[in-house]
Design a protein around this motif. Structure first.
Motif, PDB file in Angstrom:
ATOM      1  N   LYS A  17      36.589  23.424 -47.072  1.00 43.57           N
ATOM      2  CA  LYS A  17      36.245  22.834 -48.410  1.00 43.57           C
ATOM      3  C   LYS A  17      35.474  23.866 -49.180  1.00 43.57           C
ATOM      4  N   PRO A  41      25.989  14.584 -48.693  1.00 41.35           N
ATOM      5  CA  PRO A  41      24.719  13.784 -49.247  1.00 41.35           C
ATOM      6  C   PRO A  41      24.049  15.223 -49.622  1.00 41.35           C
ATOM      7  N   MET A  71      23.052   7.652 -47.222  1.00 39.05           N
ATOM      8  CA  MET A  71      24.086   8.162 -47.932  1.00 39.05           C
ATOM      9  C   MET A  71      24.079   7.709 -49.500  1.00 39.05           C
ATOM     10  N   ASP A  96      31.616  18.505 -53.427  1.00 40.76           N
ATOM     11  CA  ASP A  96      31.797  18.602 -52.128  1.00 40.76           C
ATOM     12  C   ASP A  96      31.455  17.260 -51.700  1.00 40.76           C
ATOM     13  N   ARG A  97      32.360  16.217 -51.378  1.00 41.91           N
ATOM     14  CA  ARG A  97      32.309  15.010 -50.997  1.00 41.91           C
ATOM     15  C   ARG A  97      31.529  13.963 -51.962  1.00 41.91           C
ATOM     16  N   SER A 101      33.794   9.724 -48.673  1.00 40.28           N
ATOM     17  CA  SER A 101      33.262  10.240 -47.387  1.00 40.28           C
ATOM     18  C   SER A 101      32.633   9.081 -46.649  1.00 40.28           C
ATOM     19  N   TYR A 105      33.701   8.098 -42.904  1.00 38.80           N
ATOM     20  CA  TYR A 105      32.871   8.499 -41.828  1.00 38.80           C
ATOM     21  C   TYR A 105      32.451   7.184 -41.467  1.00 38.80           C
ATOM     22  N   GLN A 106      31.583   6.521 -42.349  1.00 29.46           N
ATOM     23  CA  GLN A 106      30.822   5.186 -42.029  1.00 29.46           C
ATOM     24  C   GLN A 106      31.982   4.068 -41.816  1.00 29.46           C
TER      25      GLN A 106
HETATM   26  P1  TMP Z   1      29.095  18.843 -44.820  1.00 29.67           P
HETATM   27  O1  TMP Z   1      29.041  18.407 -46.371  1.00 29.67           O
HETATM   28  O2  TMP Z   1      28.230  20.073 -44.582  1.00 29.67           O
HETATM   29  O3  TMP Z   1      30.416  18.535 -44.078  1.00 29.67           O
HETATM   30  O4  TMP Z   1      28.132  17.606 -44.163  1.00 29.67           O
HETATM   31  C1  TMP Z   1      28.017  16.444 -44.408  1.00 29.67           C
HETATM   32  C2  TMP Z   1      28.328  15.449 -43.503  1.00 29.67           C
HETATM   33  O5  TMP Z   1      27.759  14.166 -43.746  1.00 29.67           O
HETATM   34  C3  TMP Z   1      29.543  15.516 -42.856  1.00 29.67           C
HETATM   35  O6  TMP Z   1      29.790  15.234 -41.471  1.00 29.67           O
HETATM   36  C4  TMP Z   1      30.096  14.062 -43.536  1.00 29.67           C
HETATM   37  C5  TMP Z   1      29.044  13.401 -43.391  1.00 29.67           C
HETATM   38  N1  TMP Z   1      28.838  12.314 -44.640  1.00 29.67           N
HETATM   39  C6  TMP Z   1      28.948  10.891 -44.232  1.00 29.67           C
HETATM   40  O7  TMP Z   1      29.119  10.742 -43.082  1.00 29.67           O
HETATM   41  N2  TMP Z   1      29.163  10.107 -45.144  1.00 29.67           N
HETATM   42  C7  TMP Z   1      28.984  10.378 -46.651  1.00 29.67           C
HETATM   43  O8  TMP Z   1      29.065   9.543 -47.529  1.00 29.67           O
HETATM   44  C8  TMP Z   1      28.884  11.647 -46.981  1.00 29.67           C
HETATM   45  C9  TMP Z   1      28.940  12.190 -48.377  1.00 29.67           C
HETATM   46  C10 TMP Z   1      29.067  12.542 -45.736  1.00 29.67           C
END
Ligand code: TMP
Length: 209
Positions: A17, A41, A71, A96-97, A101, A105-106
Protein backbone atom coordinates in the motif's frame (compact mmCIF):
# COMPACT_ATOMS: atom_id res chain seq x y z
CA UNK A 1 -14.03 26.17 -5.38
CA UNK A 2 -14.17 22.71 -6.94
CA UNK A 3 -14.36 19.94 -4.37
CA UNK A 4 -11.30 17.68 -4.11
CA UNK A 5 -11.43 13.97 -4.95
CA UNK A 6 -11.37 11.31 -2.26
CA UNK A 7 -9.29 8.23 -3.06
CA UNK A 8 -8.65 5.25 -0.82
CA UNK A 9 -6.12 2.43 -0.99
CA UNK A 10 -7.15 -0.91 0.50
CA UNK A 11 -5.77 -4.41 0.90
CA UNK A 12 -4.48 -6.97 3.37
CA UNK A 13 -1.09 -6.50 5.04
CA UNK A 14 2.00 -6.75 2.82
CA UNK A 15 0.37 -5.91 -0.54
CA UNK A 16 2.43 -2.73 -1.00
CA UNK A 17 0.00 0.00 0.00
CA UNK A 18 2.63 2.57 1.02
CA UNK A 19 4.81 2.49 -2.10
CA UNK A 20 1.89 2.43 -4.51
CA UNK A 21 0.13 5.18 -2.63
CA UNK A 22 3.24 7.35 -2.94
CA UNK A 23 3.34 6.71 -6.71
CA UNK A 24 -0.33 7.67 -7.07
CA UNK A 25 0.14 10.86 -5.07
CA UNK A 26 3.05 11.88 -7.32
CA UNK A 27 0.87 11.51 -10.45
CA UNK A 28 -1.90 13.63 -8.96
CA UNK A 29 0.49 16.31 -7.75
CA UNK A 30 2.21 16.40 -11.13
CA UNK A 31 -1.18 17.21 -12.65
CA UNK A 32 -1.28 20.32 -10.47
CA UNK A 33 -3.54 19.26 -7.60
CA UNK A 34 -2.84 19.65 -3.91
CA UNK A 35 -2.94 16.26 -2.19
CA UNK A 36 -3.24 15.44 1.48
CA UNK A 37 -2.49 11.89 2.55
CA UNK A 38 -4.01 10.32 5.60
CA UNK A 39 -4.48 6.86 7.07
CA UNK A 40 -6.98 4.91 9.10
CA UNK A 41 -7.20 4.25 11.89
CA UNK A 42 -5.43 7.58 12.46
CA UNK A 43 -4.97 10.85 10.64
CA UNK A 44 -5.52 13.24 13.57
CA UNK A 45 -3.67 13.35 16.92
CA UNK A 46 -6.54 11.72 18.83
CA UNK A 47 -7.24 9.21 16.06
CA UNK A 48 -3.53 8.28 16.05
CA UNK A 49 -3.85 7.58 19.80
CA UNK A 50 -6.80 5.28 19.04
CA UNK A 51 -4.62 3.59 16.37
CA UNK A 52 -1.99 2.84 18.99
CA UNK A 53 -4.62 1.35 21.29
CA UNK A 54 -6.01 -0.79 18.48
CA UNK A 55 -2.69 -2.06 17.14
CA UNK A 56 -0.90 -2.76 20.39
CA UNK A 57 -1.21 -6.18 21.92
CA UNK A 58 -3.43 -6.27 24.96
CA UNK A 59 -3.91 -8.80 27.74
CA UNK A 60 -7.51 -7.63 28.03
CA UNK A 61 -9.81 -9.25 25.46
CA UNK A 62 -11.18 -6.72 22.99
CA UNK A 63 -14.75 -7.59 21.94
CA UNK A 64 -15.29 -7.28 18.17
CA UNK A 65 -17.86 -4.57 18.67
CA UNK A 66 -15.40 -2.51 20.78
CA UNK A 67 -12.84 -2.86 17.99
CA UNK A 68 -15.41 -1.75 15.42
CA UNK A 69 -16.55 1.23 17.49
CA UNK A 70 -12.96 2.37 18.07
CA UNK A 71 -12.34 2.19 14.30
CA UNK A 72 -15.37 4.38 13.72
CA UNK A 73 -14.50 6.76 16.57
CA UNK A 74 -11.13 7.33 14.89
CA UNK A 75 -12.90 7.65 11.52
CA UNK A 76 -15.29 10.28 12.84
CA UNK A 77 -12.30 12.38 13.96
CA UNK A 78 -10.53 11.95 10.64
CA UNK A 79 -13.61 12.66 8.50
CA UNK A 80 -14.66 15.77 10.42
CA UNK A 81 -11.28 17.25 11.25
CA UNK A 82 -9.23 16.36 8.17
CA UNK A 83 -11.04 14.77 5.22
CA UNK A 84 -14.12 16.99 4.83
CA UNK A 85 -12.38 20.34 5.41
CA UNK A 86 -9.71 19.37 2.87
CA UNK A 87 -12.18 18.20 0.21
CA UNK A 88 -14.21 21.35 0.65
CA UNK A 89 -11.05 23.45 0.17
CA UNK A 90 -10.40 21.66 -3.15
CA UNK A 91 -7.60 19.46 -1.79
CA UNK A 92 -7.47 15.84 -2.91
CA UNK A 93 -7.36 13.19 -0.20
CA UNK A 94 -5.55 9.89 -0.60
CA UNK A 95 -6.22 7.67 2.39
CA UNK A 96 -4.47 4.49 3.39
CA UNK A 97 -7.67 2.55 4.33
CA UNK A 98 -11.22 3.72 5.12
CA UNK A 99 -14.59 2.04 5.82
CA UNK A 100 -13.92 -0.82 3.39
CA UNK A 101 -11.27 -1.94 5.91
CA UNK A 102 -13.96 -2.15 8.60
CA UNK A 103 -16.15 -4.13 6.22
CA UNK A 104 -13.32 -6.50 5.32
CA UNK A 105 -11.66 -6.92 8.75
CA UNK A 106 -14.51 -6.52 11.23
CA UNK A 107 -17.15 -7.83 8.79
CA UNK A 108 -15.34 -10.48 6.74
CA UNK A 109 -12.62 -11.26 9.28
CA UNK A 110 -14.46 -11.06 12.59
CA UNK A 111 -17.94 -11.88 11.34
CA UNK A 112 -19.85 -8.73 12.33
CA UNK A 113 -22.92 -8.45 10.06
CA UNK A 114 -22.33 -6.11 7.15
CA UNK A 115 -25.54 -4.17 7.72
CA UNK A 116 -24.38 -3.29 11.27
CA UNK A 117 -21.18 -1.86 9.80
CA UNK A 118 -23.02 -0.04 7.05
CA UNK A 119 -25.48 1.54 9.48
CA UNK A 120 -22.55 2.77 11.54
CA UNK A 121 -20.87 4.09 8.39
CA UNK A 122 -24.03 5.94 7.47
CA UNK A 123 -24.19 7.48 10.93
CA UNK A 124 -20.51 8.43 11.06
CA UNK A 125 -19.86 9.70 7.54
CA UNK A 126 -23.19 9.69 5.68
CA UNK A 127 -22.67 10.52 2.03
CA UNK A 128 -18.88 10.81 2.33
CA UNK A 129 -17.61 7.79 0.41
CA UNK A 130 -14.46 7.59 -1.72
CA UNK A 131 -14.72 8.59 -5.38
CA UNK A 132 -12.28 5.79 -6.15
CA UNK A 133 -10.94 2.82 -4.18
CA UNK A 134 -7.83 0.97 -5.30
CA UNK A 135 -7.79 -2.56 -3.94
CA UNK A 136 -4.29 -4.02 -3.98
CA UNK A 137 -4.69 -7.77 -4.05
CA UNK A 138 -2.32 -10.67 -3.48
CA UNK A 139 -2.70 -14.16 -2.03
CA UNK A 140 -2.52 -14.19 1.78
CA UNK A 141 0.76 -16.17 1.85
CA UNK A 142 2.52 -13.54 -0.24
CA UNK A 143 1.17 -10.64 1.81
CA UNK A 144 2.08 -12.32 5.07
CA UNK A 145 5.62 -13.09 3.87
CA UNK A 146 6.16 -9.42 3.04
CA UNK A 147 4.57 -8.25 6.30
CA UNK A 148 6.76 -10.66 8.29
CA UNK A 149 9.87 -8.81 7.26
CA UNK A 150 8.65 -5.66 9.03
CA UNK A 151 9.43 -6.59 12.64
CA UNK A 152 7.24 -7.69 15.55
CA UNK A 153 3.65 -8.36 14.47
CA UNK A 154 0.96 -6.01 15.81
CA UNK A 155 -2.40 -7.19 17.19
CA UNK A 156 -3.85 -7.64 13.68
CA UNK A 157 -0.75 -9.17 12.12
CA UNK A 158 -0.91 -11.87 14.79
CA UNK A 159 -4.13 -13.18 13.30
CA UNK A 160 -4.08 -16.52 11.53
CA UNK A 161 -4.07 -17.30 7.85
CA UNK A 162 -7.81 -18.07 7.69
CA UNK A 163 -8.66 -14.65 9.15
CA UNK A 164 -6.76 -12.90 6.34
CA UNK A 165 -8.25 -15.28 3.81
CA UNK A 166 -11.74 -14.12 4.87
CA UNK A 167 -10.59 -10.48 4.80
CA UNK A 168 -9.23 -10.90 1.28
CA UNK A 169 -12.36 -12.65 0.02
CA UNK A 170 -14.54 -9.95 1.52
CA UNK A 171 -12.49 -7.22 -0.20
CA UNK A 172 -12.81 -8.98 -3.55
CA UNK A 173 -16.56 -9.32 -3.04
CA UNK A 174 -16.85 -5.61 -2.17
CA UNK A 175 -15.06 -4.82 -5.44
CA UNK A 176 -17.46 -7.06 -7.40
CA UNK A 177 -20.45 -5.39 -5.72
CA UNK A 178 -19.28 -1.88 -6.54
CA UNK A 179 -17.33 -1.95 -9.83
CA UNK A 180 -17.89 1.78 -10.39
CA UNK A 181 -15.87 2.70 -7.33
CA UNK A 182 -13.31 -0.13 -7.10
CA UNK A 183 -10.27 -0.91 -9.20
CA UNK A 184 -8.41 -4.11 -8.31
CA UNK A 185 -4.67 -4.41 -8.93
CA UNK A 186 -2.94 -7.77 -8.74
CA UNK A 187 0.28 -6.98 -6.86
CA UNK A 188 1.87 -10.33 -7.65
CA UNK A 189 2.75 -8.79 -11.03
CA UNK A 190 6.15 -7.16 -11.42
CA UNK A 191 6.67 -3.79 -9.78
CA UNK A 192 6.82 -2.27 -13.25
CA UNK A 193 3.42 -3.71 -14.22
CA UNK A 194 1.83 -2.54 -10.98
CA UNK A 195 3.29 0.96 -11.51
CA UNK A 196 1.92 0.95 -15.04
CA UNK A 197 -1.59 0.18 -13.73
CA UNK A 198 -1.32 2.93 -11.11
CA UNK A 199 -0.30 5.36 -13.85
CA UNK A 200 -3.26 4.32 -16.00
CA UNK A 201 -5.71 4.68 -13.11
CA UNK A 202 -4.33 8.13 -12.32
CA UNK A 203 -4.67 9.06 -16.00
CA UNK A 204 -8.36 8.06 -16.12
CA UNK A 205 -9.05 9.81 -12.83
CA UNK A 206 -7.36 13.02 -13.91
CA UNK A 207 -9.02 13.07 -17.32
CA UNK A 208 -12.48 12.73 -15.73
CA UNK A 209 -12.43 16.04 -13.95
P1 TMP B 1 -2.03 -0.69 8.68
O1 TMP B 1 -2.70 0.57 8.24
O2 TMP B 1 -0.64 -0.50 9.10
O3 TMP B 1 -2.25 -1.80 7.73
O4 TMP B 1 -2.72 -1.13 10.07
C1 TMP B 1 -4.04 -0.96 10.34
C2 TMP B 1 -4.63 -2.27 10.83
O5 TMP B 1 -5.96 -2.02 11.26
C3 TMP B 1 -4.71 -3.32 9.74
O6 TMP B 1 -4.41 -4.58 10.29
C4 TMP B 1 -6.17 -3.30 9.33
C5 TMP B 1 -6.87 -2.86 10.59
N1 TMP B 1 -8.11 -2.13 10.35
C6 TMP B 1 -9.33 -2.71 10.69
O7 TMP B 1 -9.35 -3.83 11.18
N2 TMP B 1 -10.48 -2.00 10.48
C7 TMP B 1 -10.49 -0.73 9.99
O8 TMP B 1 -11.56 -0.12 9.82
C8 TMP B 1 -9.22 -0.13 9.64
C9 TMP B 1 -9.19 1.26 9.09
C10 TMP B 1 -8.06 -0.86 9.84
Amino acid sequence: MERGKFITIEGIEGVGKSTNMAALVTHIENAGHTVLTTREPGGTPLAEDIRELLKSRSDEPIPEIAELLLMFAARSLNVNNVILPALEAGTWIVSDRFTDSSRAYQGGGRGIPMDTIDRLADWVHGETWPDLTILLDAPVEIGMQRADTRGAPDRFEQERHDFFQRVRECYLQLAINDPERFVVIDTTQSLEEVRHEIREIAGVLLSNI
